[in-house]
Design a protein around this motif. Structure first.
Motif, short mmCIF file in Angstrom:
data_model
loop_
_atom_site.label_atom_id
_atom_site.label_comp_id
_atom_site.label_asym_id
_atom_site.label_seq_id
_atom_site.Cartn_x
_atom_site.Cartn_y
_atom_site.Cartn_z
N ILE A 144 0.92 -1.06 0.01
CA ILE A 144 -0.07 -0.01 0.00
C ILE A 144 0.96 1.15 0.04
O ILE A 144 1.64 1.51 0.77
CB ILE A 144 -1.06 0.03 1.26
N ARG A 149 -1.74 6.65 1.71
CA ARG A 149 -2.46 6.98 2.97
C ARG A 149 -3.78 7.38 2.94
O ARG A 149 -4.14 8.32 2.12
CB ARG A 149 -1.49 8.30 3.27
N SER A 150 -4.40 6.92 3.73
CA SER A 150 -5.75 7.28 3.73
C SER A 150 -6.17 8.38 4.75
O SER A 150 -5.81 8.31 6.10
CB SER A 150 -6.69 5.77 4.10
N TYR A 200 -7.07 9.66 -0.60
CA TYR A 200 -5.89 8.64 -0.65
C TYR A 200 -4.68 9.28 -1.16
O TYR A 200 -4.46 9.43 -2.58
CB TYR A 200 -6.53 7.34 -1.46
N SER A 234 -2.43 -0.56 -5.31
CA SER A 234 -2.41 -0.07 -3.71
C SER A 234 -3.63 0.77 -3.42
O SER A 234 -4.03 0.66 -2.53
CB SER A 234 -0.86 1.06 -3.89
N GLN A 281 -6.01 -1.81 -2.44
CA GLN A 281 -6.06 -2.15 -1.08
C GLN A 281 -6.14 -1.07 0.03
O GLN A 281 -6.61 -1.63 1.02
CB GLN A 281 -4.51 -2.60 -0.92
N ALA A 282 -5.98 -0.02 -0.37
CA ALA A 282 -6.07 1.17 0.76
C ALA A 282 -7.52 1.38 1.15
O ALA A 282 -7.72 1.46 2.14
CB ALA A 282 -5.39 2.58 0.37
N ASP A 338 -9.79 -0.84 0.40
CA ASP A 338 -10.25 -2.06 1.11
C ASP A 338 -10.26 -2.13 2.40
O ASP A 338 -11.05 -2.48 3.27
CB ASP A 338 -9.61 -3.24 0.35
N LYS A 339 -9.03 -1.59 2.85
CA LYS A 339 -8.80 -1.65 4.42
C LYS A 339 -9.73 -0.59 5.25
O LYS A 339 -9.76 -0.79 6.26
CB LYS A 339 -7.30 -0.93 4.28
N ASP A 340 -10.17 0.56 4.30
CA ASP A 340 -11.08 1.07 4.92
C ASP A 340 -12.57 0.62 4.91
O ASP A 340 -13.67 1.24 5.15
CB ASP A 340 -11.06 2.61 4.28
N GLY A 341 -12.75 -0.40 4.32
CA GLY A 341 -13.94 -1.31 4.03
C GLY A 341 -14.72 -0.55 2.79
O GLY A 341 -15.88 -0.88 2.70
N LYS A 358 -15.25 -1.04 -1.29
CA LYS A 358 -14.73 -2.05 -2.55
C LYS A 358 -14.84 -1.16 -3.99
O LYS A 358 -15.60 -0.45 -4.01
CB LYS A 358 -15.94 -3.20 -2.51
#
Ligand SMILES: [Zn+2]
Length: 242
Positions: A2, A5-6, A16, A59, A62-63, A65-68, A70
């Protein structure tokens, strides 16, 4: 890997920011603002890979996805302008999500005449994007009545003929694309660029009441300028460059 940065700036605003070494834009997500099954809006999906081979699009996926969030749940992709580092991945997003695509009519015309040549110059494939509608100067209202996101669109040519900036009045957030950055302004030496138009566009933006300026790229100074006074100082400083 990743490389984004979110940063959550408001309930319906995630940025992002690109943290890789190569060139890629910052991407904005407005989650859960549209009606229906695919409620997210994505602005400037960026590169698939940058010039160093960094996996920009993977990246981003994925970033998010990490925050929920899609990528399949994106219903609309908006591009501030047509440069490769902002829209190369647009076709991939549309393929994965069936999202609609939108940008300004001016940028669409530029893309179909000259803009696509940029991609050839960078050895990349120009994405096949068909605007479902054109983003126009003025109010753009997205979402259901109870959950409306009110956006003001400003047509801000200079870096590209049909560049747009997006202003969220309620949260006082300005998405400035490549018109203005932290401590710098967008280039005007690409085809379709114009220093005098860029100056006019920056003058207009500087009159808005902005708490957060979210730039299209990170500079040494940063990617998000926070605080009214800092935003004002930034406009004051960058006006000396154009
Ligand atoms: Zn650009």
């Amino acid at each position: 890997m990743i490389l984004h940065r979110s940063v959550k700036l408001a309930e319906h605003f995630y940025c992002y920011t690109w943290e890789g070494r190569g060139n890629n834009c910052n991407t904005i997500l407005w989650p859960s603002v549209l009606r229906g099954e695919r409620p997210h809006v994505l602005i400037d999906p960026g590169h698939i890979r940058d010039e160093l081979g960094e996996p920009c699009f993977d990246s981003l996926v994925q970033a998010m996805d990490k925050d929920g969030f899609k990528i399949e749940d994106i219903g609309l992709v908006i591009a501030t302008h047509s440069h490769p580092d902002h829209i190369e991945a647009a076709e991939s997003v549309v393929e994965k999500s069936q999202a609609l695509f939108a940008w300004s009519r001016e940028e669409d015309e530029f893309y179909r005449t000259m803009g696509k040549m940029f991609f050839q110059a960078f050895g990349a494939k120009a994405p096949e994007v068909e605007p479902f509608f054109y983003i126009k100067e003025g109010d753009l209202s997205l979402g259901a009545k109870s959950n409306k996101l009110a956006v003001k669109v400003l047509l801000t040519p200079g870096h590209s003929p049909g560049s747009i900036c997006l202003y969220l009045e309620e949260d006082k957030i300005l998405v400035s694309g490549d018109v203005v950055f932290a401590g710098s302004v967008g280039r005007t030496d690409f085809p379709g660029g114009s220093p005098s138009l860029l100056r006019k566009s920056i003058d207009r933006l500087s009159q808005l009441d902005v708490e957060y300026l979210v730039a299209g790229h990170s500079t040494e100074v940063g990617s998000i300028i926070a605080g009214k006074d800092m935003v004002k100082r930034n406009f004051y400083a960058v006006k000396m460059f154009v």
